[in-house]
Write an enzyme that holds these catalytic residues in place. Structure first.
Site, mmCIF file in Angstrom:
data_model
loop_
_atom_site.group_PDB
_atom_site.id
_atom_site.type_symbol
_atom_site.label_atom_id
_atom_site.label_comp_id
_atom_site.label_asym_id
_atom_site.label_seq_id
_atom_site.Cartn_x
_atom_site.Cartn_y
_atom_site.Cartn_z
ATOM 1 N N ASP A 157 9.083 3.291 -10.981
ATOM 2 C CA ASP A 157 8.143 2.621 -11.857
ATOM 3 C C ASP A 157 8.835 2.138 -13.092
ATOM 4 O O ASP A 157 8.510 0.885 -13.861
ATOM 5 C CB ASP A 157 7.105 3.559 -12.557
ATOM 6 C CG ASP A 157 5.995 4.033 -11.367
ATOM 7 O OD1 ASP A 157 5.448 3.501 -10.726
ATOM 8 O OD2 ASP A 157 5.932 5.367 -11.632
ATOM 9 N N THR B 277 -0.366 -2.240 -8.267
ATOM 10 C CA THR B 277 -1.217 -2.502 -7.145
ATOM 11 C C THR B 277 -2.593 -2.363 -7.238
ATOM 12 O O THR B 277 -3.186 -3.412 -6.457
ATOM 13 C CB THR B 277 -1.013 -1.411 -6.015
ATOM 14 O OG1 THR B 277 0.290 -1.253 -5.596
ATOM 15 C CG2 THR B 277 -1.680 -1.509 -4.630
ATOM 16 N N GLU C 223 9.040 3.437 -3.355
ATOM 17 C CA GLU C 223 7.695 4.178 -3.522
ATOM 18 C C GLU C 223 7.180 4.585 -2.304
ATOM 19 O O GLU C 223 6.731 5.788 -1.886
ATOM 20 C CB GLU C 223 6.873 3.583 -4.288
ATOM 21 C CG GLU C 223 5.578 3.973 -4.580
ATOM 22 C CD GLU C 223 4.720 3.680 -5.415
ATOM 23 O OE1 GLU C 223 3.540 3.945 -5.999
ATOM 24 O OE2 GLU C 223 4.925 2.268 -6.257
ATOM 25 N N ASP D 49 9.999 -0.402 -6.650
ATOM 26 C CA ASP D 49 8.560 -0.467 -6.520
ATOM 27 C C ASP D 49 8.113 -1.838 -5.867
ATOM 28 O O ASP D 49 8.362 -2.934 -6.513
ATOM 29 C CB ASP D 49 7.949 -0.268 -7.929
ATOM 30 C CG ASP D 49 6.512 0.160 -7.769
ATOM 31 O OD1 ASP D 49 5.746 -0.294 -6.579
ATOM 32 O OD2 ASP D 49 6.122 0.856 -8.705
ATOM 33 N N ILE E 194 5.410 -3.255 -5.214
ATOM 34 C CA ILE E 194 4.277 -3.924 -6.146
ATOM 35 C C ILE E 194 3.969 -2.831 -7.088
ATOM 36 O O ILE E 194 3.178 -1.867 -6.923
ATOM 37 C CB ILE E 194 2.976 -4.066 -5.324
ATOM 38 C CG1 ILE E 194 3.107 -5.016 -4.146
ATOM 39 C CG2 ILE E 194 1.930 -4.685 -6.366
ATOM 40 C CD1 ILE E 194 2.003 -5.299 -3.303
ATOM 41 N N ASP E 195 4.506 -3.080 -8.406
ATOM 42 C CA ASP E 195 3.814 -2.172 -9.175
ATOM 43 C C ASP E 195 2.894 -2.728 -10.115
ATOM 44 O O ASP E 195 2.935 -3.987 -10.834
ATOM 45 C CB ASP E 195 5.204 -2.023 -10.641
ATOM 46 C CG ASP E 195 4.812 -1.201 -11.523
ATOM 47 O OD1 ASP E 195 4.668 0.148 -11.211
ATOM 48 O OD2 ASP E 195 5.008 -1.573 -12.727
#
Length: 265
Positions: A219, A97, A65, A92, A94-95
Site C-alpha cells: 500500500d 479497488t 498483494e 499493489d 490496484i490500490d
C-alpha cells in the site's frame, strides 16, 4: 535508470488494462472481510506486472498483494524475509479497488523496488488522470517529468490531511480515534480511497499530511519514497522510522509531523 523505466512501463500497461475493464460489471470476491475485496482485474494486473519483472529480472523477488493473499503466506514472515533480500519488487496492482469497482476515479497502480529493506524506486500511476508519480533514491520526486516538493505549511490549522478506512475493524477504530482528535486541529480532512495516491499527493503538496492504520507494505512502499524524495517525512504513527514492516503510517511535509503525531498519542 533501468529499474525506473521498467516500473513506469509496467504501471502504464497495467493502468491501460484496468481502464479497459471499467464499466464491465466487475465481479468482486471477499478476502479477509466484506470490507476487503478483490477482482479478476486485480489479479490480471498483478500477473502482467509480475511477468514483466520476471522477464527482465528473473532472480528478483516479488511481493504482490494478490499473490500473498492467494498463497496464504504469513505477511510478517514475507516482509521480514524481504528486509534481507537484495532486490524485492513490492506491488499493489490496484490500490483503491473499491473505487474501481464503483467506477470512481482515483485508483492507482503502485510499484516499488527495495534492496535489503531500503527503497530504491517508487512509482504510483493514476490511469484515470494519466498522472505518473515517481521517485528514485537520492534523485528527487517527479510528476509527469516535473520535479515535485512537499508543501510549506507550518501548522496543522492551515493543513489538509488525508486518511483511509482499512479493512480491519481494529484498524478502522484506530483511524476513527485519530480522526476525532485531528478534526479539531487541521483545516479539513479528505479520504480519496487510495493510500498510494494520498502519499503521492503529499509529495506533490496537494495534501500536507496523511495517516492510516492497518496498511501493508504494498500500500505504501512506493508512496513512502516519493514523500521522502519530495522533502517530506514518513514514519509510523508513534514516530519510528518507516520500514517495510510499518502498518500504521504517518506522512507529512515534515514541518507538521510532530503535531500530527501528537494526535495519535
Amino acid at each position: 535508470m533501468e529499474y525506473l523505466s521498467l516500473a513506469q512501463s509496467l504501471a502504464r500497461s497495467a493502468g491501460e488494462l484496468i481502464l479497459s475493464k471499467m464499466g464491465e460489471g466487475i465481479l468482486t470476491e471477499e478476502k479477509s472481510s466484506s470490507f476487503d475485496v478483490v477482482t479478476e482485474v486485480d489479479k490480471e494486473s498483478e500477473l502482467l506486472i509480475r511477468k514483466g519483472i520476471a522477464d527482465h529480472y528473473p532472480d528478483h523477488r516479488f511481493l504482490g498483494e494478490e499473490e500473498t493473499y492467494l498463497n496464504g503466506s504469513s505477511l510478517e514472515e514475507i516482509v521480514a524475509d524481504a528486509q534481507s533480500k537484495p532486490y524485492v519488487w513490492i506491488v499493489d496492482p490496484i490500490d483503491g479497488t473499491s473505487n474501481f469497482v464503483q467506477g470512481i476515479p482515483g485508483f492507482t497502480v503502485s510499484i516499488a523496488l527495495a534492496c535489503e529493506g531500503e527503497m530504491l524506486v517508487g512509482v504510483v500511476y493514476d490511469p484515470c488522470a494519466d498522472e505518473m508519480f515517481w521517485a528514485v533514491k537520492d534523485q528527487g520526486a517527479f510528476l509527469n517529468g516535473k520535479r515535485i516538493h512537499v508543501s510549506d505549511k507550518e501548522g496543522l490549522n492551515t493543513s489538509v490531511i488525508a486518511t483511509g478506512f482499512p479493512s480491519s475493524m481494529e484498524a478502522r477504530l484506530a483511524v476513527y480515534g485519530g480522526l476525532g482528535k485531528l478534526i479539531h486541529e487541521c483545516r479539513t480532512i479528505r479520504s480519496l480511497g487510495s493510500a498510494a495516491r494520498h502519499l503521492a499527493y503529499v509529495g506533490a503538496s496537494r495534501l500536507d499530511g496523511f495517516w492510516e492504520n492497518g496498511l501493508k507494505a504494498w500500500d505504501v512502499a512506493a508512496g513512502a519514497i516519493i514523500v521522502k524524495e519530495a522533502g517530506g517525512q514518513v514514519s509510523d504513527t508513534a514516530g519510528n522510522p518507516y520500514s517495510l514492516e510499518v502498518t500504521d503510517i504517518a506522512a507529512s511535509n515534515a514541518r507538521i509531523h510532530a503535531p500530527l503525531l501528537d494526535c495519535f498519542k
